[in-house]
Design a protein around this motif. Structure first.
Motif, PDB file in Angstrom:
ATOM      1  N   LEU A 375      26.691  35.852 -16.614  1.00 38.26           N
ATOM      2  CA  LEU A 375      26.155  36.232 -15.303  1.00 38.26           C
ATOM      3  C   LEU A 375      25.597  34.973 -14.652  1.00 38.26           C
ATOM      4  O   LEU A 375      24.549  34.472 -15.050  1.00 38.26           O
ATOM      5  CB  LEU A 375      25.070  37.302 -15.454  1.00 38.26           C
ATOM      6  CG  LEU A 375      24.369  37.763 -14.161  1.00 38.26           C
ATOM      7  CD1 LEU A 375      25.378  38.333 -13.179  1.00 38.26           C
ATOM      8  CD2 LEU A 375      23.276  38.777 -14.471  1.00 38.26           C
ATOM      9  N   SER A 376      26.303  34.477 -13.667  1.00 40.82           N
ATOM     10  CA  SER A 376      25.916  33.207 -13.045  1.00 40.82           C
ATOM     11  C   SER A 376      24.751  33.389 -12.082  1.00 40.82           C
ATOM     12  O   SER A 376      24.490  34.487 -11.586  1.00 40.82           O
ATOM     13  CB  SER A 376      27.108  32.597 -12.307  1.00 40.82           C
ATOM     14  OG  SER A 376      27.482  33.401 -11.204  1.00 40.82           O
ATOM     15  N   PHE A 377      24.049  32.282 -11.818  1.00 39.71           N
ATOM     16  CA  PHE A 377      22.932  32.304 -10.878  1.00 39.71           C
ATOM     17  C   PHE A 377      23.420  32.669  -9.476  1.00 39.71           C
ATOM     18  O   PHE A 377      22.707  33.336  -8.717  1.00 39.71           O
ATOM     19  CB  PHE A 377      22.259  30.928 -10.870  1.00 39.71           C
ATOM     20  CG  PHE A 377      21.033  30.853 -10.009  1.00 39.71           C
ATOM     21  CD1 PHE A 377      19.878  31.551 -10.340  1.00 39.71           C
ATOM     22  CD2 PHE A 377      21.035  30.087  -8.851  1.00 39.71           C
ATOM     23  CE1 PHE A 377      18.749  31.493  -9.539  1.00 39.71           C
ATOM     24  CE2 PHE A 377      19.911  30.017  -8.045  1.00 39.71           C
ATOM     25  CZ  PHE A 377      18.757  30.718  -8.391  1.00 39.71           C
ATOM     26  N   LYS A 378      24.639  32.261  -9.150  1.00 43.46           N
ATOM     27  CA  LYS A 378      25.218  32.593  -7.845  1.00 43.46           C
ATOM     28  C   LYS A 378      25.346  34.095  -7.677  1.00 43.46           C
ATOM     29  O   LYS A 378      25.016  34.645  -6.610  1.00 43.46           O
ATOM     30  CB  LYS A 378      26.587  31.923  -7.712  1.00 43.46           C
ATOM     31  CG  LYS A 378      27.321  32.231  -6.409  1.00 43.46           C
ATOM     32  CD  LYS A 378      28.764  31.788  -6.461  1.00 43.46           C
ATOM     33  CE  LYS A 378      29.571  32.707  -7.362  1.00 43.46           C
ATOM     34  NZ  LYS A 378      31.024  32.415  -7.348  1.00 43.46           N
ATOM     35  N   ASN A 379      25.815  34.781  -8.722  1.00 41.02           N
ATOM     36  CA  ASN A 379      25.977  36.235  -8.641  1.00 41.02           C
ATOM     37  C   ASN A 379      24.630  36.956  -8.645  1.00 41.02           C
ATOM     38  O   ASN A 379      24.501  38.040  -8.056  1.00 41.02           O
ATOM     39  CB  ASN A 379      26.850  36.735  -9.789  1.00 41.02           C
ATOM     40  CG  ASN A 379      28.320  36.407  -9.591  1.00 41.02           C
ATOM     41  OD1 ASN A 379      28.774  36.278  -8.458  1.00 41.02           O
ATOM     42  ND2 ASN A 379      29.065  36.267 -10.663  1.00 41.02           N
ATOM     43  N   ILE A 380      23.626  36.381  -9.312  1.00 38.39           N
ATOM     44  CA  ILE A 380      22.281  36.972  -9.273  1.00 38.39           C
ATOM     45  C   ILE A 380      21.732  36.920  -7.843  1.00 38.39           C
ATOM     46  O   ILE A 380      21.204  37.908  -7.330  1.00 38.39           O
ATOM     47  CB  ILE A 380      21.340  36.232 -10.244  1.00 38.39           C
ATOM     48  CG1 ILE A 380      21.769  36.484 -11.694  1.00 38.39           C
ATOM     49  CG2 ILE A 380      19.894  36.683 -10.042  1.00 38.39           C
ATOM     50  CD1 ILE A 380      20.976  35.698 -12.719  1.00 38.39           C
ATOM     51  N   LEU A 381      21.876  35.748  -7.205  1.00 37.28           N
ATOM     52  CA  LEU A 381      21.431  35.614  -5.820  1.00 37.28           C
ATOM     53  C   LEU A 381      22.208  36.549  -4.897  1.00 37.28           C
ATOM     54  O   LEU A 381      21.638  37.116  -3.947  1.00 37.28           O
ATOM     55  CB  LEU A 381      21.590  34.164  -5.349  1.00 37.28           C
ATOM     56  CG  LEU A 381      20.649  33.130  -5.968  1.00 37.28           C
ATOM     57  CD1 LEU A 381      20.943  31.743  -5.399  1.00 37.28           C
ATOM     58  CD2 LEU A 381      19.195  33.500  -5.706  1.00 37.28           C
ATOM     59  N   LEU A 382      23.508  36.707  -5.173  1.00 34.27           N
ATOM     60  CA  LEU A 382      24.319  37.617  -4.362  1.00 34.27           C
ATOM     61  C   LEU A 382      23.813  39.050  -4.486  1.00 34.27           C
ATOM     62  O   LEU A 382      23.703  39.773  -3.486  1.00 34.27           O
ATOM     63  CB  LEU A 382      25.783  37.531  -4.798  1.00 34.27           C
ATOM     64  CG  LEU A 382      26.757  38.477  -4.079  1.00 34.27           C
ATOM     65  CD1 LEU A 382      26.795  38.158  -2.589  1.00 34.27           C
ATOM     66  CD2 LEU A 382      28.155  38.371  -4.687  1.00 34.27           C
ATOM     67  N   GLY A 383      23.482  39.474  -5.700  1.00 33.35           N
ATOM     68  CA  GLY A 383      22.972  40.826  -5.912  1.00 33.35           C
ATOM     69  C   GLY A 383      21.646  41.049  -5.205  1.00 33.35           C
ATOM     70  O   GLY A 383      21.433  42.092  -4.558  1.00 33.35           O
ATOM     71  N   ILE A 384      20.740  40.061  -5.305  1.00 29.57           N
ATOM     72  CA  ILE A 384      19.445  40.181  -4.638  1.00 29.57           C
ATOM     73  C   ILE A 384      19.628  40.190  -3.122  1.00 29.57           C
ATOM     74  O   ILE A 384      18.989  40.972  -2.397  1.00 29.57           O
ATOM     75  CB  ILE A 384      18.516  39.025  -5.067  1.00 29.57           C
ATOM     76  CG1 ILE A 384      18.201  39.128  -6.565  1.00 29.57           C
ATOM     77  CG2 ILE A 384      17.225  39.039  -4.256  1.00 29.57           C
ATOM     78  CD1 ILE A 384      17.427  37.953  -7.114  1.00 29.57           C
TER      79      ILE A 384
END
Length: 414
Positions: A375-384
């Motif tokens: 789970l990349s940091f990019k996808n975490i930011l996208l989810g938030i």
């Protein structure tokens, strides 16, 4: 003032969450499922794309290969019968390019086959044998874990020395340091001078450094016939970093090879120059389409979740109409009321988003064989970001209605 406003909005949001916990949880399921669907698809796509591209590292980076067959001939029919009649590359063409190419960082030639190697009673079948030249490291990355690479003298003299992968080293020399040990290829003795760094299992059955075996090009030629009607060698050149798209290198190689092969201006090329980035770009294009499908799948779930949050906010506005009237009669500004409800909608949506991200994070611990899920940091930011956007979009209309209420009319509803 801003901190007080946020704190008051947080308190109202918590009160709304506690007072209607079951309704809130059911409504947030849509956001949770939507964020999970989108981020799970993106995480899986990113991980799969990364693993596939990692498994294609043997093609090199910024590398052009001289082959008979092109990686692609476009949308038209693939005329393999015409490509089959093309002459293979030769060692003389390699030296010709090596001496004359000015736009290349390095030029190499190598031949490859599968073979069985033996050391005493131990053997390793289907080892990936490469015959290489001294400049091979200028084109391809050859990480050495133990020992060293070939010297220029060893290459020129076609010495029987070898660099082996970890799997071969463990099979031939279990619990022993392999450097300096001898083994046989087709009855000829070779001495190990180096061991390649461990690469691990790839996603697909692509050549792995763990089962690789490298010898000087001349030594390979003593073992196997290289040339026409034998094992075909491959010539490869690495472009310079400032050569965008390898245009200069491709043009120069085309001109030199046409001159070397004596092709007339009216004759078409009897060789193919294949860029390693072509396959990686093709893989990227495929996963772009898959990502788009992920947006469509998760989008419907998020839309349902947005409607659920909007429903909560409309009910919340109706239930707290009297409180809104009292607040406004005591001097509360419209932006204060607007911020309260907008913050509440965003807060509730973020809870659903974090729940979806938490489920995706838990799924990354599930073993899928050689596929590593991250789970990349990019996808975490996208989810938030998506959760926040859904919260704002779902709460803006109810919050605006609450902010525009007449205090007298609002108090009368109590």
């Amino acid at each position: 003032m801003i901190l007080r406003l946020l704190w008051e909005s947080f308190r109202f949001a918590m009160q709304a969450l506690k007072s209607n916990l079951t309704r809130t949880i059911l409504s947030l399921l849509g956001v949770t499922v939507g964020i999970f669907a989108i981020i799970a698809v993106f995480t899986l796509v990113d991980s799969l794309e990364r693993n596939i591209k990692d498994s294609l590292t043997f093609l090199g980076s910024n590398v052009i290969r001289v082959d008979r067959f092109p990686f692609s001939s476009g949308p038209q029919e693939y005329p393999w019968w015409r490509y089959f009649r093309r002459p293979p590359g030769t060692y003389s063409e390699f030296t010709f390019l090596e001496d004359r190419l000015s736009s290349a960082a390095g030029v190499t030639i190598f031949a490859n086959t599968r073979t069985t190697v033996k050391a005493g009673s131990n053997a390793y079948e289907m080892a990936n044998l490469d015959g290489v030249v001294y400049n091979h490291t200028k084109v391809y990355d050859i990480p050495i874990q133990e020992g060293r690479f070939f010297t220029e003298m060893e290459i020129k003299a076609s010495r029987n020395v070898a660099i082996i992968g970890v799997k071969i080293a463990n099979a031939l020399f279990p619990a022993q340091p392999p450097v300096g040990k001898e083994f046989k290829i087709k009855g000829l003795k070779f001495t190990v001078i180096g061991v390649l760094e461990e690469e691990g299992e790839g996603l697909f059955d692509t050549p792995s450094k763990d089962e690789a075996l490298m010898v000087p090009y001349g030594a390979f030629n003593k073992l196997f016939y290289v040339g026409k009607n034998g094992i075909e060698p491959t010539i490869a050149a690495k472009g310079r970093d400032d050569d965008q798209g390898l245009v200069a290198l491709e043009n120069e190689m085309t001109g030199l090879l046409r001159a070397k092969r004596g092709l007339k201006p009216t004759e078409e090329n009897n060789f193919a120059l294949n860029k390693s980035e072509f396959i990686q770009d093709a893989v990227g294009s495929i996963f772009t389409v898959i990502s788009l499908a992920g947006w469509v799948i998760g989008g419907f779930s998020i839309l349902i979740g947005g409607f659920g949050i909007a429903n909560i906010m409309f009910v919340s506005v109706k239930e707290r109409t009297g409180i809104i009237g009292i607040q406004k009669s005591l001097g509360a500004k419209n932006y204060f009321i607007l911020t309260q409800f907008l913050f509440e909608a965003t807060f509730l949506s973020l809870i659903g988003g974090f729940a979806g991200l938490l489920i995706v994070f838990g799924a990354t611990f599930i073993s899928l064989g050689n596929l590593e899920i991250i789970l990349s940091f990019k996808n975490i930011l996208l989810g938030i970001g998506l959760s926040s956007a859904i919260g704002i979009a779902s709460g803006i209309i109810p919050a605006s209605m609450a902010a525009k209420m007449d205090p007298v009319e609002a108090i009368r509803t109590t």
